[in-house]
Write a protein that holds these residues in place. Structure first.
Motif, PDB file in Angstrom:
ATOM      1  N   LEU A  90     -15.825  -5.031  -3.091  1.00 16.35           N
ATOM      2  CA  LEU A  90     -14.775  -5.684  -3.883  1.00 16.35           C
ATOM      3  C   LEU A  90     -13.498  -5.698  -3.055  1.00 16.35           C
ATOM      4  O   LEU A  90     -12.970  -4.637  -2.697  1.00 16.35           O
ATOM      5  CB  LEU A  90     -14.531  -4.918  -5.189  1.00 16.35           C
ATOM      6  N   ASP A  91     -13.006  -6.896  -2.734  1.00 12.85           N
ATOM      7  CA  ASP A  91     -11.820  -6.933  -1.889  1.00 12.85           C
ATOM      8  C   ASP A  91     -10.657  -7.628  -2.583  1.00 12.85           C
ATOM      9  O   ASP A  91      -9.665  -7.982  -1.957  1.00 12.85           O
ATOM     10  CB  ASP A  91     -12.129  -7.602  -0.536  1.00 12.85           C
ATOM     11  N   ASP A  92     -10.764  -7.844  -3.908  1.00 15.30           N
ATOM     12  CA  ASP A  92      -9.642  -8.471  -4.618  1.00 15.30           C
ATOM     13  C   ASP A  92      -8.591  -7.432  -4.972  1.00 15.30           C
ATOM     14  O   ASP A  92      -8.902  -6.245  -5.145  1.00 15.30           O
ATOM     15  CB  ASP A  92     -10.139  -9.180  -5.879  1.00 15.30           C
ATOM     16  N   PHE A  93      -7.369  -7.909  -5.078  1.00 16.44           N
ATOM     17  CA  PHE A  93      -6.206  -7.044  -5.308  1.00 16.44           C
ATOM     18  C   PHE A  93      -6.392  -6.137  -6.527  1.00 16.44           C
ATOM     19  O   PHE A  93      -6.152  -4.933  -6.475  1.00 16.44           O
ATOM     20  CB  PHE A  93      -4.966  -7.945  -5.485  1.00 16.44           C
ATOM     21  N   ASP A  94      -6.839  -6.719  -7.652  1.00 14.73           N
ATOM     22  CA  ASP A  94      -6.941  -5.958  -8.900  1.00 14.73           C
ATOM     23  C   ASP A  94      -7.913  -4.776  -8.785  1.00 14.73           C
ATOM     24  O   ASP A  94      -7.632  -3.680  -9.258  1.00 14.73           O
ATOM     25  CB  ASP A  94      -7.391  -6.874 -10.050  1.00 14.73           C
ATOM     26  N   SER A  95      -9.049  -5.027  -8.128  1.00 14.47           N
ATOM     27  CA  SER A  95     -10.032  -3.950  -7.984  1.00 14.47           C
ATOM     28  C   SER A  95      -9.455  -2.797  -7.165  1.00 14.47           C
ATOM     29  O   SER A  95      -9.642  -1.619  -7.497  1.00 14.47           O
ATOM     30  CB  SER A  95     -11.291  -4.449  -7.282  1.00 14.47           C
ATOM     31  N   ILE A  96      -8.754  -3.173  -6.097  1.00 18.14           N
ATOM     32  CA  ILE A  96      -8.201  -2.145  -5.210  1.00 18.14           C
ATOM     33  C   ILE A  96      -7.135  -1.336  -5.951  1.00 18.14           C
ATOM     34  O   ILE A  96      -7.150  -0.103  -5.958  1.00 18.14           O
ATOM     35  CB  ILE A  96      -7.615  -2.795  -3.932  1.00 18.14           C
ATOM     36  N   VAL A  97      -6.218  -2.053  -6.635  1.00 19.75           N
ATOM     37  CA  VAL A  97      -5.149  -1.358  -7.355  1.00 19.75           C
ATOM     38  C   VAL A  97      -5.740  -0.442  -8.426  1.00 19.75           C
ATOM     39  O   VAL A  97      -5.330   0.701  -8.595  1.00 19.75           O
ATOM     40  CB  VAL A  97      -4.165  -2.373  -7.990  1.00 19.75           C
ATOM     41  N   ARG A  98      -6.759  -0.956  -9.148  1.00 17.48           N
ATOM     42  CA  ARG A  98      -7.351  -0.168 -10.228  1.00 17.48           C
ATOM     43  C   ARG A  98      -7.938   1.144  -9.683  1.00 17.48           C
ATOM     44  O   ARG A  98      -7.708   2.221 -10.240  1.00 17.48           O
ATOM     45  CB  ARG A  98      -8.444  -1.000 -10.912  1.00 17.48           C
ATOM     46  N   ALA A  99      -8.663   1.042  -8.560  1.00 14.92           N
ATOM     47  CA  ALA A  99      -9.279   2.245  -7.990  1.00 14.92           C
ATOM     48  C   ALA A  99      -8.206   3.231  -7.511  1.00 14.92           C
ATOM     49  O   ALA A  99      -8.322   4.443  -7.706  1.00 14.92           O
ATOM     50  CB  ALA A  99     -10.203   1.876  -6.834  1.00 14.92           C
ATOM     51  N   LEU A 100      -7.136   2.702  -6.906  1.00 17.40           N
ATOM     52  CA  LEU A 100      -6.076   3.603  -6.413  1.00 17.40           C
ATOM     53  C   LEU A 100      -5.317   4.235  -7.589  1.00 17.40           C
ATOM     54  O   LEU A 100      -4.917   5.396  -7.530  1.00 17.40           O
ATOM     55  CB  LEU A 100      -5.115   2.845  -5.487  1.00 17.40           C
ATOM     56  N   GLN A 101      -5.152   3.440  -8.666  1.00 21.24           N
ATOM     57  CA  GLN A 101      -4.494   3.998  -9.852  1.00 21.24           C
ATOM     58  C   GLN A 101      -5.315   5.114 -10.471  1.00 21.24           C
ATOM     59  O   GLN A 101      -4.779   5.977 -11.146  1.00 21.24           O
ATOM     60  CB  GLN A 101      -4.263   2.893 -10.897  1.00 21.24           C
ATOM     61  N   MET A 102      -6.632   5.073 -10.244  1.00 25.00           N
ATOM     62  CA  MET A 102      -7.493   6.119 -10.787  1.00 25.00           C
ATOM     63  C   MET A 102      -7.581   7.295  -9.811  1.00 25.00           C
ATOM     64  O   MET A 102      -8.580   7.993  -9.769  1.00 25.00           O
ATOM     65  CB  MET A 102      -8.868   5.552 -11.117  1.00 25.00           C
ATOM     66  N   ASP A 103      -6.524   7.463  -9.040  1.00 29.58           N
ATOM     67  CA  ASP A 103      -6.364   8.646  -8.197  1.00 29.58           C
ATOM     68  C   ASP A 103      -7.324   8.689  -7.016  1.00 29.58           C
ATOM     69  O   ASP A 103      -7.773   9.763  -6.615  1.00 29.58           O
ATOM     70  CB  ASP A 103      -6.488   9.916  -9.068  1.00 29.58           C
ATOM     71  N   SER A 104      -7.654   7.515  -6.455  1.00 33.15           N
ATOM     72  CA  SER A 104      -8.408   7.530  -5.204  1.00 33.15           C
ATOM     73  C   SER A 104      -7.428   7.782  -4.064  1.00 33.15           C
ATOM     74  O   SER A 104      -6.279   7.378  -4.130  1.00 33.15           O
ATOM     75  CB  SER A 104      -9.086   6.172  -4.956  1.00 33.15           C
ATOM     76  N   TYR A 105      -7.938   8.440  -3.019  1.00 30.03           N
ATOM     77  CA  TYR A 105      -7.074   8.773  -1.885  1.00 30.03           C
ATOM     78  C   TYR A 105      -6.844   7.542  -1.019  1.00 30.03           C
ATOM     79  O   TYR A 105      -5.756   7.313  -0.509  1.00 30.03           O
ATOM     80  CB  TYR A 105      -7.735   9.887  -1.081  1.00 30.03           C
ATOM     81  N   ASP A 106      -7.900   6.726  -0.862  1.00 30.05           N
ATOM     82  CA  ASP A 106      -7.772   5.529  -0.031  1.00 30.05           C
ATOM     83  C   ASP A 106      -8.864   4.527  -0.394  1.00 30.05           C
ATOM     84  O   ASP A 106      -9.763   4.853  -1.176  1.00 30.05           O
ATOM     85  CB  ASP A 106      -7.856   5.890   1.459  1.00 30.05           C
ATOM     86  N   TYR A 107      -8.787   3.327   0.139  1.00 27.87           N
ATOM     87  CA  TYR A 107      -9.728   2.260  -0.204  1.00 27.87           C
ATOM     88  C   TYR A 107     -10.099   1.480   1.057  1.00 27.87           C
ATOM     89  O   TYR A 107      -9.213   0.966   1.754  1.00 27.87           O
ATOM     90  CB  TYR A 107      -9.052   1.319  -1.214  1.00 27.87           C
ATOM     91  N   PHE A 108     -11.384   1.423   1.359  1.00 29.90           N
ATOM     92  CA  PHE A 108     -11.862   0.607   2.489  1.00 29.90           C
ATOM     93  C   PHE A 108     -12.801  -0.461   1.955  1.00 29.90           C
ATOM     94  O   PHE A 108     -13.650  -0.152   1.114  1.00 29.90           O
ATOM     95  CB  PHE A 108     -12.646   1.472   3.493  1.00 29.90           C
ATOM     96  N   THR A 109     -12.612  -1.704   2.409  1.00 32.84           N
ATOM     97  CA  THR A 109     -13.553  -2.744   1.966  1.00 32.84           C
ATOM     98  C   THR A 109     -14.726  -2.813   2.932  1.00 32.84           C
ATOM     99  O   THR A 109     -14.589  -2.551   4.130  1.00 32.84           O
ATOM    100  CB  THR A 109     -12.860  -4.112   1.888  1.00 32.84           C
ATOM    101  N   LYS A 110     -15.893  -3.160   2.346  1.00 31.77           N
ATOM    102  CA  LYS A 110     -17.109  -3.359   3.157  1.00 31.77           C
ATOM    103  C   LYS A 110     -17.100  -4.763   3.740  1.00 31.77           C
ATOM    104  O   LYS A 110     -16.582  -5.673   3.091  1.00 31.77           O
ATOM    105  CB  LYS A 110     -18.350  -3.186   2.281  1.00 31.77           C
ATOM    106  N   PRO A 111     -17.697  -5.039   4.867  1.00 39.22           N
ATOM    107  CA  PRO A 111     -18.286  -4.016   5.738  1.00 39.22           C
ATOM    108  C   PRO A 111     -17.205  -3.317   6.573  1.00 39.22           C
ATOM    109  O   PRO A 111     -16.186  -3.920   6.890  1.00 39.22           O
ATOM    110  CB  PRO A 111     -19.217  -4.844   6.628  1.00 39.22           C
ATOM    111  N   LEU A 112     -17.434  -2.042   6.880  1.00 41.91           N
ATOM    112  CA  LEU A 112     -16.486  -1.300   7.723  1.00 41.91           C
ATOM    113  C   LEU A 112     -16.616  -1.782   9.168  1.00 41.91           C
ATOM    114  O   LEU A 112     -17.735  -1.957   9.661  1.00 41.91           O
ATOM    115  CB  LEU A 112     -16.799   0.187   7.656  1.00 41.91           C
ATOM    116  N   SER A 113     -15.501  -2.008   9.824  1.00 41.12           N
ATOM    117  CA  SER A 113     -15.544  -2.425  11.223  1.00 41.12           C
ATOM    118  C   SER A 113     -15.865  -1.211  12.100  1.00 41.12           C
ATOM    119  O   SER A 113     -15.799  -0.073  11.643  1.00 41.12           O
ATOM    120  CB  SER A 113     -14.192  -3.002  11.631  1.00 41.12           C
ATOM    121  N   ASP A 114     -16.186  -1.467  13.340  1.00 42.24           N
ATOM    122  CA  ASP A 114     -16.459  -0.352  14.262  1.00 42.24           C
ATOM    123  C   ASP A 114     -15.239   0.541  14.427  1.00 42.24           C
ATOM    124  O   ASP A 114     -15.350   1.771  14.492  1.00 42.24           O
ATOM    125  CB  ASP A 114     -16.891  -0.892  15.630  1.00 42.24           C
ATOM    126  N   ASP A 115     -14.039  -0.114  14.498  1.00 39.66           N
ATOM    127  CA  ASP A 115     -12.807   0.681  14.628  1.00 39.66           C
ATOM    128  C   ASP A 115     -12.594   1.560  13.404  1.00 39.66           C
ATOM    129  O   ASP A 115     -12.192   2.716  13.524  1.00 39.66           O
ATOM    130  CB  ASP A 115     -11.590  -0.249  14.793  1.00 39.66           C
TER     131      ASP A 115
END
Lengths: 385, 103
Positions: A90-115
Motif C-alpha cells: 500500500l503506497d497511498d498517503f492515507d494508508s501510510i498516515v493511518r499506520a504511522l498514527q497507530m504508533d508504527s516506528y516507520d513505513y517502507f513500501t514494497k518492493p524494497l530496493s537493494d539500498d
C-alpha cells in the motif's frame, strides 16, 4: 551497545517468499528471526518469544491483517514496547498516515530496493531496537529507584511521633511529604516527670540525602534536649554534629522548646526556623523568633553561631503552633505564597475551635489556597497547654 | 529563572532574575561552578529581579561563600526585595554576606 545480544526480529507476512527474502537479505546483520503469516500468529509468537525486539509488519493479510494487529497492540502494554516497521505494498498517503498514527516506528513500501535492504532498513532497525532497549533499561532503573524510595519512605514513617497527648499538653499534627521522602522532622517527648520537649526541624532539599539528615537529627536531638536541659545548648551540640556530617550546600532549620509544667514556663530556642506562633486566649498571636543561623553551616565557634534560650510564661489554654516553611511558602497558581500573616490570622481567629478543628481548618485553607499543589513537605503541629 | 555572569579580573557580577526555587538553585550552582574560584575575590549578586529565594537557593549561596572565604573572597548581594532582605537578616545571613535592599 556493541555487547548487547543480537536483535530478534518477528517477520509478519502472509507470503512465505517475502519472509524468506527478508531473512536472506538481512542475514548479514546477525539478527535472529521469528516468522508469522498473519496477525493471530504474530500475537502467538510474541507470547512465546518475549525476547522479540522488533516487528516487520505486512498490512494486507488474510485473517487478522496488519491494521487489526496494530489495534490489538495498542491495548497490550508489553507488545506496545516492541517497535513496528511496516512493510506494505500500500503506497497511498492515507494508508501510510493511518499506520504511522497507530504508533508504527516507520513505513517502507514494497518492493524494497537493494539500498533499502542493505542500508536504510538495517539502520532503522538498529535505531528502533536501541531506543526500545534504552527504554527498557530506563524503566528498570526507575522501578528500582522507586522501590528504594518506597523503602526509605517506610523507614521515615517510623520517625513521626504518635498523635498522642503528653502530661499537661494536648497535641495534634498534620504531616504531608511532597515526594515520599523529605527532610521534615518533628517530635514531642517527655523529659523526666515534669517536662515536655518539642522539636521541629527542616532539612534543606528533598530525597534520600535530606531524609538521612533528618534521621541524624531524630537520633541526636531528643537526647541533647533531655541531657542539656536547655534548647539553645541542645541546638549548639547538634550544630557541631551537622557541620561534620552534612553536605556543604545543605543545612537544617530547627525550633526546640522545653515546657516545665510545675513552673509553667516554656523555654525555647531557634536556629533559623520560621517563627513559631504563640497564642494566649483572646490576645494577639506572638511570633517566637530571633535572628539566628541555621544548623550545619558554621561551627559553633565561627560567625555568630549562638542559640540563646528564651523564657515564656504559660497558662492553661495557651497554644503553640509549629510548622515548616512548606506551609508558609506554599504558592498558589499565581505564585503568591500562603505566608505567615495568613497563618497567624487563621490561628488568631480559630481560638474558639478545638486544636483538631483548627488543624483541619488550616489544612482545608491550604488546599483551597494552593489548589492542591504542594511543592514542599508540609508539617503543622498544634499544642494546647 | 535567568542568570547572567560577567567577570572582570578579580570581580564577578551575577545578575539573577525570577524565582530561585529548587530548579533555579541547581542552575545557580552550575553557574557558580563555572567561575574560576581561585582567581575571584569579589562577587556581586544583583537581586533586583529576584522574587523568591528558597532554602535550596540559600544553600548554593552558602556553598559559594565557603569556596570563596578560604582565600579571602567575599560576596555582596545588592537590590534585594524587602521581604528577602528581612528573611536574610532573621537567619543572620547579613553576617555572612554584605547585603542591601532595593532603594
Amino acid at each position: 551497545m556493541s555487547d548487547t545480544p543480537p536483535a530478534t526480529i518477528l517477520i509478519v507476512d502472509d507470503a512465505r517468499l517475502n519472509r524468506v527474502l527478508l531473512e536472506t537479505k538481512l542475514a548479514g546483520e546477525g539478527y535472529r528471526f521469528v516468522q508469522a503469516a498473519n496477525g493471530q500468529e504474530a500475537v502467538a509468537r510474541l507470547a512465546d518469544n518475549p525476547e522479540i525486539d522488533l516487528i516487520l509488519l505486512d498490512l494486507i493479510m488474510p485473517g487478522m491483517d496488519g491494521y487489526a494487529f496494530l489495534q490489538w497492540r495498542a491495548s497490550n502494554p508489553r507488545a506496545q514496547k516492541v517497535p513496528v516497521i511496516v512493510n506494505s505494498s500500500l503506497d497511498d498517503f492515507d494508508s501510510i498516515v493511518r499506520a504511522l498514527q497507530m504508533d508504527s516506528y516507520d513505513y517502507f513500501t514494497k518492493p524494497l530496493s537493494d539500498d533499502d535492504l542493505r542500508y536504510i532498513l538495517p539502520l532503522k532497525i538498529r535505531n528502533a531496537v536501541n531506543s526500545k532497549r534504552l527504554m527498557e533499561e530506563t524503566t528498570r532503573q526507575n522501578e528500582m529507584m522507586q522501590q528504594e524510595l518506597d523503602l526509605a519512605a517506610r523507614y521515615q514513617g517510623f520517625l513521626l511521633p504518635d498523635d498522642s497527648d503528653l502530661p499537661g499538653v494536648r497535641i495534634t499534627f498534620h504531616f504531608q511529604p511532597c515526594s515520599k521522602v523529605g527532610g521534615d522532622y518533628f517530635d514531642f517527648l517527655e523529659i523526666g516527670q515534669d517536662k515536655v520537649g518539642f522539636v521541629v526541624a527542616d532539612v534543606s532539599g528533598h530525597g534520600v540525602a535530606a531524609a538521612m539528615t533528618a534521621s541524624i537529627v531524630k537520633a541526636l536531638l531528643p537526647g541533647y534536649l533531655a541531657g542539656q536541659g536547655s534548647p539553645g545548648r541542645a541546638l549548639e551540640a547538634l550544630n557541631d554534629d551537622l557541620v561534620r556530617l552534612t553536605q556543604e550546600d545543605s543545612f537544617v532549620t530547627c525550633f526546640a522548646a522545653i515546657y516545665d509544667r510545675p513552673r509553667q514556663v516554656l523555654t525555647w530556642s531557634t536556629a533559623g526556623h520560621p517563627p513559631a506562633i504563640f497564642l494566649r486566649p483572646g490576645r494577639q498571636p506572638e511570633q517566637l523568633v530571633y535572628s539566628s543561623m541555621f544548623l550545619g553551616v558554621f561551627a559553633s565557634d565561627q560567625v555568630e553561631v549562638a542559640y540563646a534560650d528564651q523564657a515564656l510564661p504559660v497558662a492553661a489554654g495557651d497554644r503553640l503552633v509549629l510548622y515548616t516553611d512548606g506551609l508558609t511558602e506554599n504558592p498558589n497558581p499565581a505564585g503568591e505564597q500562603f505566608g505567615l500573616q495568613r497563618l497567624e490570622k487563621i490561628v488568631a481567629q480559630g481560638g474558639n475551635k478545638t486544636i483538631e478543628e483548627l488543624k483541619r481548618y488550616l489544612q482545608a485553607s491550604l488546599v483551597e489556597f494552593s489548589r492542591g499543589v504542594f511543592p514542599d513537605d508540609v508539617a503543622i503541629i498544634l499544642a494546647e497547654f | 529563572m535567568e542568570v547572567n555572569v560577567t567577570t572582570e579580573g578579580q570581580k564577578a557580577r551575577i545578575t539573577v532574575s525570577g524565582n530561585i526555587d529548587e530548579r533555579g538553585a541547581e542552575e545557580l550552582k552550575r553557574r557558580f561552578l563555572d567561575l574560576d574560584i581561585p582567581k575571584i575575590k569579589d562577587v556581586v549578586l544583583d537581586f533586583s529581579e529576584v522574587t523568591f529565594v528558597g532554602s535550596a537557593g540559600i544553600g548554593k549561596l552558602l556553598l559559594l561563600y565557603k569556596n570563596l572565604a578560604p582565600h579571602g573572597g567575599s560576596i555582596r548581594i545588592e537590590n534585594m526585595s524587602k521581604d528577602i532582605y528581612t528573611m536574610f537578616k532573621v537567619v543572620k545571613l547579613d553576617k555572612v554576606f554584605d547585603i542591601s535592599a532595593i532603594q
